[in-house]
Write a protein that holds these residues in place. Structure first.
Motif, PDB file in Angstrom:
ATOM      1  N   VAL A 445       0.808  -1.000  -0.446  1.00 45.67           N
ATOM      2  CA  VAL A 445       0.232  -0.172   0.034  1.00 45.67           C
ATOM      3  C   VAL A 445       1.193   1.023  -0.293  1.00 45.67           C
ATOM      4  CG1 VAL A 445      -1.899   1.403   1.333  1.00 45.67           C
ATOM      5  CG2 VAL A 445      -1.864  -1.421   1.179  1.00 45.67           C
ATOM      6  N   ASP A 446       0.600   2.129  -1.242  1.00 49.06           N
ATOM      7  CA  ASP A 446       0.849   3.468  -1.558  1.00 49.06           C
ATOM      8  C   ASP A 446       0.003   4.688  -0.286  1.00 49.06           C
ATOM      9  OD1 ASP A 446       3.874   2.637  -1.896  1.00 49.06           O
ATOM     10  OD2 ASP A 446       3.258   2.398  -4.197  1.00 49.06           O
ATOM     11  N   LEU A 447       0.926   5.090   0.382  1.00 47.18           N
ATOM     12  CA  LEU A 447      -0.261   6.187   0.938  1.00 47.18           C
ATOM     13  C   LEU A 447       1.049   7.651   0.470  1.00 47.18           C
ATOM     14  CD1 LEU A 447      -0.322   4.917   4.642  1.00 47.18           C
ATOM     15  CD2 LEU A 447      -1.291   3.986   3.060  1.00 47.18           C
ATOM     16  N   LYS A 448       0.648   8.181  -0.341  1.00 50.75           N
ATOM     17  CA  LYS A 448       0.890   9.248  -0.934  1.00 50.75           C
ATOM     18  C   LYS A 448       0.905  10.699   0.435  1.00 50.75           C
ATOM     19  CE  LYS A 448      -0.703   8.679  -5.769  1.00 50.75           C
ATOM     20  NZ  LYS A 448      -1.060   8.405  -7.160  1.00 50.75           N
ATOM     21  N   LYS A 449       1.899  11.518  -0.559  1.00 47.52           N
ATOM     22  CA  LYS A 449       1.569  13.190   0.885  1.00 47.52           C
ATOM     23  C   LYS A 449       1.810  12.108   2.434  1.00 47.52           C
ATOM     24  CE  LYS A 449      -0.484  15.609  -2.396  1.00 47.52           C
ATOM     25  NZ  LYS A 449      -1.094  16.804  -2.206  1.00 47.52           N
ATOM     26  N   THR A 450       2.544  11.254   2.635  1.00 46.02           N
ATOM     27  CA  THR A 450       2.667  10.039   4.052  1.00 46.02           C
ATOM     28  C   THR A 450       4.009  10.291   4.240  1.00 46.02           C
ATOM     29  OG1 THR A 450       0.960   9.927   3.580  1.00 46.02           O
ATOM     30  CG2 THR A 450       1.749   8.553   5.569  1.00 46.02           C
ATOM     31  N   ARG A 451       4.300  10.483   6.001  1.00 43.42           N
ATOM     32  CA  ARG A 451       5.811  10.676   6.272  1.00 43.42           C
ATOM     33  C   ARG A 451       5.285   9.301   7.261  1.00 43.42           C
ATOM     34  NH1 ARG A 451      10.039  13.232   4.698  1.00 43.42           N
ATOM     35  NH2 ARG A 451       9.122  15.840   3.530  1.00 43.42           N
ATOM     36  N   VAL A 452       6.666   8.739   7.590  1.00 37.17           N
ATOM     37  CA  VAL A 452       6.267   7.722   8.205  1.00 37.17           C
ATOM     38  C   VAL A 452       6.801   8.693  10.011  1.00 37.17           C
ATOM     39  CG1 VAL A 452       7.472   5.112   9.468  1.00 37.17           C
ATOM     40  CG2 VAL A 452       6.832   5.785   6.908  1.00 37.17           C
ATOM     41  N   ALA A 453       5.921   8.104  11.219  1.00 37.97           N
ATOM     42  CA  ALA A 453       6.499   8.304  12.231  1.00 37.97           C
ATOM     43  C   ALA A 453       7.630   7.720  12.489  1.00 37.97           C
ATOM     44  CB  ALA A 453       5.414   8.116  13.241  1.00 37.97           C
ATOM     45  N   LYS A 454       8.770   7.983  13.961  1.00 39.05           N
ATOM     46  CA  LYS A 454       9.653   7.346  13.836  1.00 39.05           C
ATOM     47  C   LYS A 454       9.182   5.965  14.978  1.00 39.05           C
ATOM     48  CE  LYS A 454      12.365  12.054  14.195  1.00 39.05           C
ATOM     49  NZ  LYS A 454      13.739  12.978  14.708  1.00 39.05           N
ATOM     50  N   ASN A 455       8.012   6.407  15.459  1.00 45.33           N
ATOM     51  CA  ASN A 455       8.660   4.922  16.673  1.00 45.33           C
ATOM     52  C   ASN A 455       7.845   3.592  15.789  1.00 45.33           C
ATOM     53  OD1 ASN A 455       5.679   6.525  15.290  1.00 45.33           O
ATOM     54  ND2 ASN A 455       5.113   5.609  17.509  1.00 45.33           N
ATOM     55  N   THR A 476       9.301   6.983  -0.532  1.00 41.76           N
ATOM     56  CA  THR A 476       9.545   8.467  -1.663  1.00 41.76           C
ATOM     57  C   THR A 476       9.767   9.313  -0.849  1.00 41.76           C
ATOM     58  OG1 THR A 476       7.943   9.191  -3.103  1.00 41.76           O
ATOM     59  CG2 THR A 476       8.790   7.442  -4.122  1.00 41.76           C
ATOM     60  N   PRO A 477      10.584  10.840  -0.767  1.00 43.03           N
ATOM     61  CA  PRO A 477      10.372  11.510   0.134  1.00 43.03           C
ATOM     62  C   PRO A 477       8.823  11.907   0.342  1.00 43.03           C
ATOM     63  CG  PRO A 477      11.973  11.967  -1.479  1.00 43.03           C
ATOM     64  CD  PRO A 477      10.819  11.358  -1.656  1.00 43.03           C
ATOM     65  N   ASP A 478       7.789  12.072  -0.427  1.00 45.37           N
ATOM     66  CA  ASP A 478       6.816  11.841  -0.140  1.00 45.37           C
ATOM     67  C   ASP A 478       5.581  10.803   0.193  1.00 45.37           C
ATOM     68  OD1 ASP A 478       5.866  11.569  -2.747  1.00 45.37           O
ATOM     69  OD2 ASP A 478       5.312  13.225  -3.301  1.00 45.37           O
ATOM     70  N   THR A 479       5.996   9.631  -0.059  1.00 44.31           N
ATOM     71  CA  THR A 479       5.377   8.111  -0.229  1.00 44.31           C
ATOM     72  C   THR A 479       5.620   7.598   0.661  1.00 44.31           C
ATOM     73  OG1 THR A 479       4.729   8.867  -2.248  1.00 44.31           O
ATOM     74  CG2 THR A 479       4.554   6.717  -1.652  1.00 44.31           C
ATOM     75  N   ALA A 480       4.753   7.313   1.950  1.00 49.61           N
ATOM     76  CA  ALA A 480       5.074   5.644   2.386  1.00 49.61           C
ATOM     77  C   ALA A 480       4.795   4.438   1.852  1.00 49.61           C
ATOM     78  CB  ALA A 480       4.538   6.556   3.606  1.00 49.61           C
ATOM     79  N   ARG A 481       5.181   3.611   2.174  1.00 43.21           N
ATOM     80  CA  ARG A 481       4.751   1.642   2.197  1.00 43.21           C
ATOM     81  C   ARG A 481       4.703   1.153   3.038  1.00 43.21           C
ATOM     82  NH1 ARG A 481       7.661  -0.477  -3.624  1.00 43.21           N
ATOM     83  NH2 ARG A 481       5.723   1.106  -5.081  1.00 43.21           N
ATOM     84  N   VAL A 482       3.637   0.372   2.581  1.00 43.03           N
ATOM     85  CA  VAL A 482       3.724  -0.955   3.151  1.00 43.03           C
ATOM     86  C   VAL A 482       3.627  -2.441   2.929  1.00 43.03           C
ATOM     87  CG1 VAL A 482       1.759  -1.836   5.488  1.00 43.03           C
ATOM     88  CG2 VAL A 482       2.860   0.674   5.765  1.00 43.03           C
ATOM     89  N   VAL A 483       4.508  -2.389   3.446  1.00 45.35           N
ATOM     90  CA  VAL A 483       4.730  -4.401   2.626  1.00 45.35           C
ATOM     91  C   VAL A 483       4.116  -5.500   3.060  1.00 45.35           C
ATOM     92  CG1 VAL A 483       6.032  -5.440   1.112  1.00 45.35           C
ATOM     93  CG2 VAL A 483       6.259  -2.953   1.222  1.00 45.35           C
TER      94      VAL A 483
END
Length: 787
Positions: A445-455, A476-483
Motif C-alpha cells: 500500500v502506497d500512502l501519498k503525501k505521508t511520512r512514517v513516524a519515527k516510532n 519516496t520523500p512524500d510516499t510511505a509504503r507498507v508491504v
C-alpha cells in the motif's frame, strides 16, 4: 526488496570470469533487438509529439482559444496518445509534462481544485520518469510547487520541491524563482535576491476594483438577457454563449460575495440549458463547473447553495453518467440542508440510485457455496490493479503521518491496521512470488503525501498463520509504503475508517472461505428420518470438522467509552420557566446492560460466552469481530439501538452482512460504521466482493431466526412491536467474521415509548429470551441439516 544505489564516485563491480560465447551472442542479439525496438517506437512518436506540441502552442497563443476547455482536453488527449505508443521512451516524460501543462492552464481559468490536482500529478509523474539531472526536472518541480502552494494551499509539499531545486538544480533556469517562492512560503525575504525598483504597472481591467453598483447593474442586465434567451422557442448557440460570458465576466469582476456566487450559478445554469438543446457533454461539463464555482463562492448558510449542489448532482447523474459524484453531491444536500427546498428531490434521486444498485446485487442464496460464488463472480487476476483511495476518505485528503502499523493474527485470518493522523490518497497492488529472486508473494500500500513516524517499526515478524512479515518505510520523500509478505498467495480486502483515520487490510487464507453447506440447510420443511446413535455421533464429528457446531458465543455491546451511539434527549422547564434539555438515554448503556443479561442467560443454557467489552470503554470497530475470530467463537451477535429523524418510527430488526437495498438502511449502516453517508458506497463495493468469502448464508438464516423469535417474545408482553424483518446491510463490524454473525437493532431510542422500554431490564430480558430462542432454533436447524 530494495537495492543499495551506486553512488557517483563508486565503481560497479566488474565480472572478470569467462563468459560462454553462446551467451555473449544471445545477449548481443537481445540488446540489438531492444535497441532497434526502442528506436522504432521513438521514430513513431516523434512526428506525433511534434504535432501535439504544435497544437499546444496554438491554443496557448490566443486567449480566446485558451479559455475553451474543450481545446485543452483535446490537446491533452493528443499527448496521451503519444505517451501510450511507448511509455518508456524519451518522449514519454515530455508528454506527461505537457499533459500537466494542459491542466495547469485549465486550473488558472477554471479555478477548480480538481484541475490543479491533476496538473500536480502529471508533473510528479514526469519528474519520476526523466533521467536524474535532466534539465526538465526543475521546470516540473517548480510548476508543481507553484500550483500546490498558490492553488491548493499545500505549503509543505511545495517547500519540499523548492528545496530540491535549490539543492540539486542551483544553476537551473528556475533556481531564482524557486528561492523567491520558498522565501514567500517561509515568510521571509530573499537576502540574496537584489531589489530592483520598478514603477508600479498599470492595473488591467480585471484588477480594477469595480464599484458594487456597477456589478449589480451588470448582473441585472445579464439576468435580463438570460430570461430573453430562455423565452425564445429556438434560441441560437451564440446567444447562450454570449449570456454565459456575461455572467462569467460579472463573477470575475465581483471576485467574491453574493453577486460573484449568483453569477457563477447562472453561468452554470446557462450551460445547463444549452446542453439540454445541444446534448453535448462538454456543455454539461461547463454547467457542472459553473455550479461547482457557485458552491465554493456561496456561504454555507446561503439558501442558493443547496440549489447549486442539487443542480450539479442532477446534471452529473442525468447527463454525464457520473453516478458516484452525483451521489456524493446529493447526499450533501440531504445532510447539510435537510429543511431546504431541494431536500425532497435529492432524497428521491438517491432512492432511485439505491434501488438501481439493489437490483444489481446477486441473491445471497445463489452464492451461498464456493461453487455458486465462482459462477456469479469472475476470479480475481493474479496481479490486482492499483486503485487510488481518494474517495475513501470522503474525498478530502492531505498531508499525513503514518502513526503506527498493528496487526492481530489467527490461523486463517489476519487484520492489519494502518493508523494515520489525516485522510490520504493511497493505492494498493499485489505481486506474485518470484522464486528466481527469492521474493515472496506480497502486496503493498502506497500512502501519498505521508511520512512514517519515527516510532513505527520498519519490520515486524508475524508468528504463526500465513503472513510472514509486515514492513513499513519511506519509499519516496512524500510516499510511505507498507508491504505484507505472505508465505503463499492470499486473498485480501481493504477499506478505510475515520475518527480516527485508519486503513484496514483484512487477509484471509484461501482455504478458509465458507465451506459448502449441506443441501438441506435452510429448508426445515423437509422432514428428516430419525437417525440412530452411531449416525448421530458420526454427524457430530462431521459438524465439528465443518465448523457447524455452536458452543461459544461472542456478544458485542455496540459503541462504548467516548462513543455514546444514539442518544435520547428530553426537554423540560427549569425553575425560571426556561426550556432546557438533558441527556436521558445512551445507546452504549443499553447495549452493555443487554449484553450482560444475554450472556448470563446463555451461560445457563450451557454456552460459553465471550464479550468484546464488559464495561464502559471504547473498542475499535476493527477489533470487535477480530476478537471473535481469534477466540474461535461459533456465533457473533452485535447489539445496537436504532434511531430515526421521525420520532414516530419504532420496531425491531436484525441484520446480516450484505449490500443495503434502500437509502434508510444505507444511512443506518453509515451511523453504525461511524462514517459520512457518502463514504458507505465504498463499503458496499467491498461487501459485494466478500459475499462469497464469509458465512453469509448461515448469517442470513441466523438473522431470520433471531428476528422471528425476538418479535414473537416481545409481542407476547408488549403492544406495538413492529417487525422490520431480517435484512442485509454493509456493517463494518460484521466484515471478516469467520462464523455466522448478526447485528440486532433492539428498538428505536428516538421513539419515546421504545426509549422507555430500552431503559427497562424487564424489556431487555424479553429481548434476551427471544434472541436465545432464535439461536436455539438455528442450532437445531444446523443439526438437522448435518443429519
Amino acid at each position: 526488496m530494495t537495492q543499495t544505489p551506486i553512488l557517483p564516485n563508486q565503481r560497479r563491480p566488474v565480472y572478470t570470469g569467462a563468459m560462454p560465447s553462446r551467451f555473449v551472442v544471445l545477449l548481443a542479439a537481445l540488446v540489438l533487438f531492444f535497441t532497434l525496438s526502442g528506436q522504432a517506437h521513438a521514430t513513431d512518436q516523434q512526428p506525433q509529439f511534434n504535432a501535439a506540441l504544435k497544437s499546444f502552442k496554438q491554443v496557448l497563443s490566443s486567449e480566446k482559444s485558451a479559455s475553451r476547455r474543450d481545446l485543452w482536453t483535446d490537446v491533452h488527449a493528443r499527448f496521451e496518445r503519444v505517451f501510450k505508443i511507448s511509455p518508456t521512451s524519451g518522449y514519454a516524460p515530455k508528454c506527461l509534462y505537457y499533459m500537466g501543462r494542459c491542466y495547469e492552464e485549465l486550473a488558472r481559468r477554471s479555478g477548480l481544485r480538481s484541475d490543479a490536482h491533476r496538473a500536480v500529478d502529471y508533473f510528479q509523474r514526469a519528474t519520476n520518469r526523466f533521467p536524474p539531472g535532466d534539465s526538465w526536472i526543475d521546470d516540473c518541480l517548480f510548476r508543481k510547487a507553484e500550483i500546490a502552494f498558490v492553488r491548493l494551499g499545500d505549503a509543505r509539499s511545495a517547500a519540499e520541491d523548492l528545496r530540491i531545486i535549490r539543492r540539486l538544480y542551483s544553476k537551473g533556469d528556475h533556481a531564482s524563482k524557486a528561492a523567491k517562492l520558498l522565501a514567500r512560503i517561509e515568510g521571509r525575504s530573499t537576502a540574496s535576491a537584489p531589489v530592483v525598483k520598478k514603477s508600479a504597472p498599470k492595473p488591467s481591467p480585471k484588477q480594477v476594483a469595480v464599484p458594487k453598483a456597477e456589478i449589480k447593474s451588470a448582473y441585472d442586465k445579464a439576468q435580463k438577457a438570460f430570461k430573453v434567451v430562455r423565452s425564445k422557442k429556438k434560441p441560437s448557440r451564440d446567444e447562450f454563449l454570449r449570456v454565459a460570458r456575461r455572467f462569467a465576466a460579472v463573477s470575475e469582476a465581483a471576485g467574491s460575495g453574493v453577486y460573484a456566487a449568483r453569477s457563477a450559478y447562472f453561468e452554470g445554469f446557462t450551460w445547463d440549458e444549452l446542453g439540454r438543446i445541444s446534448r453535448r457533454d462538454d456543455d454539461f461539463m461547463k454547467a457542472v463547473e459553473g455550479y461547482e464555482r457557485a458552491v465554493d463562492l456561496f456561504r454555507e448558510t446561503d439558501s442558493w447553495r443547496d440549489d447549486a449542489l442539487f443542480r450539479k448532482g442532477y446534471v452529473e447523474f442525468t447527463h454525464l453518467n457520473d453516478e458516484d459524484q452525483a451521489y456524493a453531491d446529493l447526499l450533501l444536500v440531504v445532510r447539510d440542508y435537510p429543511d431546504g427546498d431541494r431536500a425532497v428531490e435529492a432524497k428521491e434521486l438517491l432512492r432511485a440510485m439505491d434501488e438501481a444498485r439493489a437490483n444489481e446485487l446477486p441473491d445471497a442464496a445463489a452464492v451461498s457455496t464456493p461453487q455458486a460464488a465462482s459462477k456469479a463472480r469472475p476470479v480475481a487476476p493474479e496481479v490486482r490493479p492499483s486503485t487510488a483511495g481518494t474517495s475513501t476518505f470522503n474525498g478530502k485528503t492531505g498531508d499525513a503521518t503514518l502513526l503506527g502499523v498493528r496487526y492481530s493474527s489467527g490461523e486463517d485470518f489476519t487484520r492489519i491496521v494502518l493508523d494515520l493522523d489525516n485522510a490520504v490518497e493511497f493505492k494498493e497492488r499485489s505481486l506474485p512470488a518470484d522464486e528466481a529472486s527469492g521474493k515472496l508473494s506480497r502486496m503493498f500500500v502506497d500512502l501519498k503525501k505521508t511520512r512514517v513516524a519515527k516510532n513505527v517499526k520498519a519490520r515486524q515478524e508475524v508468528p504463526g498463520g500465513f503472513l510472514k512479515t509486515v514492513r513499513a518505510a519511506q519509499n519516496t520523500p512524500d510516499t510511505a509504503r507498507v508491504v505484507l509478505d505472505f508465505k503463499e498467495k492470499q486473498e485480501y480486502h481493504i477499506l478505510t475508517l475515520e475518527n480516527p483515520y485508519r486503513i484496514v487490510i483484512d487477509v484471509f487464507a484461501r482455504k478458509s472461505v465458507a465451506k459448502e453447506i449441506p443441501k438441506t440447510f435452510g429448508k426445515p420443511d423437509q422432514a428428516p428420518r430419525k437417525p440412530g446413535k452411531k449416525e448421530r455421533d458420526t454427524a457430530k464429528d462431521v459438524l465439528a470438522q465443518l465448523g457447524m457446531t455452536i458452543g461459544t458465543v461472542m456478544i458485542d455491546a455496540g459503541h462504548g467509552g467516548r462513543d455514546p451511539g444514539a442518544v435520547q434527549y428530553i426537554r423540560y422547564k427549569d425553575n425560571k420557566g426556561k426550556l432546557r434539555k438533558k441527556l436521558r438515554t445512551k445507546e452504549k448503556d443499553v447495549t452493555l446492560r443487554l449484553a450482560r443479561i444475554l450472556g448470563a442467560e446463555l451461560k445457563k443454557k450451557g454456552y460459553k460466552v465471550l464479550y468484546t467489552r464488559a464495561e464502559d470503554r471504547k473498542v475499535a470497530l476493527e477489533d470487535r469481530v477480530l476478537a471473535a475470530n481469534i477466540k474461535k467463537a461459533d456465533l457473533f451477535i452485535s447489539l445496537h439501538c436504532n434511531a430515526n429523524a421521525k420520532s414516530s418510527v419504532r420496531g425491531f430488526e436484525t441484520y446480516y452482512l450484505g449490500k443495503a437495498k434502500n437509502d434508510i438502511v444505507l444511512r443506518l449502516a453509515a451511523k453504525e460504521n461511524n462514517v459520512d453517508p457518502m463514504k458507505i458506497s465504498d463499503t458496499q463495493k467491498i461487501v459485494l466482493d466478500l459475499v462469497h468469502s464469509f458465512k453469509i448464508e448461515e448469517s442470513r438464516v441466523l438473522a431470520s431466526h433471531v428476528q422471528k423469535h425476538s418479535v414473537r417474545a416481545l409481542r407476547s408482553k408488549y403492544k406495538g412491536i413492529n417487525d422490520h424483518g431480517a435484512r442485509s446491510a454493509p456493517f463494518f463490524v460484521l466484515i471478516g467474521a469467520k462464523m455466522p454473525a448478526v447485528l440486532v437493532e433492539v428498538g428505536y431510542i428516538s421513539n419515546s415509548t421504545e426509549a422507555k422500554l430500552l431503559r427497562s431490564d424487564e424489556y431487555l430480558h424479553e429481548v434476551s429470551r427471544g434472541v436465545i430462542s432464535g439461536v436455539e432454533a438455528y442450532r437445531k436447524e444446523l443439526q438437522t441439516a448435518g443429519l
